[in-house]
Design an enzyme around this catalytic site. Structure first.
Site, PDB file in Angstrom:
ATOM      1  CE  LYS A  47       5.848   3.521  -2.624  1.00 49.40           C
ATOM      2  NZ  LYS A  47       6.449   3.309  -1.289  1.00 49.40           N
ATOM      3  CE  LYS A  70       5.732   6.392   5.354  1.00 54.73           C
ATOM      4  NZ  LYS A  70       5.540   5.158   4.564  1.00 54.73           N
TER       5      LYS A  70
END
Length: 323
Positions: free
Chosen positions: A107, A213
């Protein structure tokens, strides 16, 4: 699928899962699980998501609980390690939770941090894992100029790709044109799973690959259709799911005709406790796409507080009309 509110509420089990590492600004993850004739399904839209958006996640959960999954073409799904925006001194301990993973998604663009923090984090990953594939995820946190500057600062670490560097499709398209010569692909995540039209990013030529997803796209079948129509390589990822939700993502990955990249389905390693025993975490750098059922004792011990169960029941009532 049975869409009766009272019967769905009776089938719903809400749990609160503590995290081993703070992620997305939270220390615990609430998810709702539904039992059904085919198995268990997970409904876990983040708490800030409105009913209209949460409805796609609910459709995915009910489909997974009530219907058999599509045919699978692989029995194992390779996964990446997911590294939150931690300081360099904590990188090794986080990565140690991911058995055998040779790809790391780190991240970046965390609110309150600087580009120098991102560079230091990625440098530590590369020092610890010289041969690893490294991808970074900005969650749309940069504008085009910031993204270009960051990519140029990070390119020396041989990035596999940059995920959602900017928020809008237009920004992604502009950035992709600017950094094309660097040979670093642009991946779209939020521009797919949170978009009214998940195919717009592909039609605009704004990404080299899609991050898909299962829950946010409405289930395994809907996600498969989007990947097929988009015509771009796909990476299947998770939304910090329990083992039940991760198994839905793994089923999607196992059903794709082609899977050129490791998937972001190892995030069970970020949980300090999970509903399954054993939990669905990476073993030898991969996870199984088999169905997962929660352990009754864990389901009871991790049950959310009554007030939170009531909040999820209210959320169910608000979301159901949008299916």
């Amino acid at each position: 699928m049975d869409l009766d509110l009272e019967r769905l509420a009776d089938r719903m089990h809400v749990v609160s899962l503590p995290l081993a590492t703070r992620f997305r600004g939270v220390d615990e993850r609430e998810v709702a699980l539904f039992s059904g004739p085919a198995g268990w399904g997970e409904w876990s839209p983040f708490l800030e998501y409105p009913p209209e958006e949460a409805a796609r996640w609910l459709r995915a959960a009910l489909e997974d609980a009530d219907l058999e999954r599509p045919a699978q073409v692989r029995a194992s799904v390779p996964v990446n390690a997911t590294l939150p925006a931690v300081e360099p001194a904590r990188v090794a301990s986080v990565l140690a939770r991911y058995d055998g993973c040779r790809t790391v998604k780190a991240k970046v663009a965390e609110r309150g941090q600087l580009l120098a923090d991102d560079v230091a984090r990625i440098a530590e990953v590369r020092a610890l894992l010289p041969d690893a594939r490294i991808r970074v995820d900005a969650n749309g946190g940069w504008n085009v100029d910031e993204a270009e500057t960051a990519i140029r600062a990070l390119e020396r670490f041989d990035l596999e790709y940059v995920e959602q560097p900017c928020a809008s499709v237009e920004e992604l398209a502009e950035l992709r044109g600017r950094v094309h010569r660097l040979g670093i692909p642009i991946a779209a995540d939020e521009s797919v799973r949170r978009a009214e039209d998940p195919l717009r990013v592909a039609r605009a030529g704004a990404a080299d690959l899609l991050v898909v997803k299962a829950q946010p796209l409405g289930g395994v079948r809907a996600a498969l259709a989007i990947v097929e129509e988009a015509g771009l390589p796909a990476v299947v990822s998770s939304a910090l799911d329990s083992s039940v939700g991760l198994s839905m993502g793994a089923a999607l990955a196992a059903s794709l005709p082609s899977l050129p990249h490791d998937c972001g389905l190892g995030t069970g390693a970020l949980l300090a406790a999970d509903v399954a025993s054993p939990p669905l975490v990476p073993v030898g750098g991969a996870v199984s796409p088999a169905r997962v059922a929660p352990d009754p004792a864990l389901l009871a011990s991790l049950a959310a507080r009554p007030a939170r169960v009531d909040a999820w029941r209210a959320r169910l009532a608000a979301t159901l009309p949008h299916l």
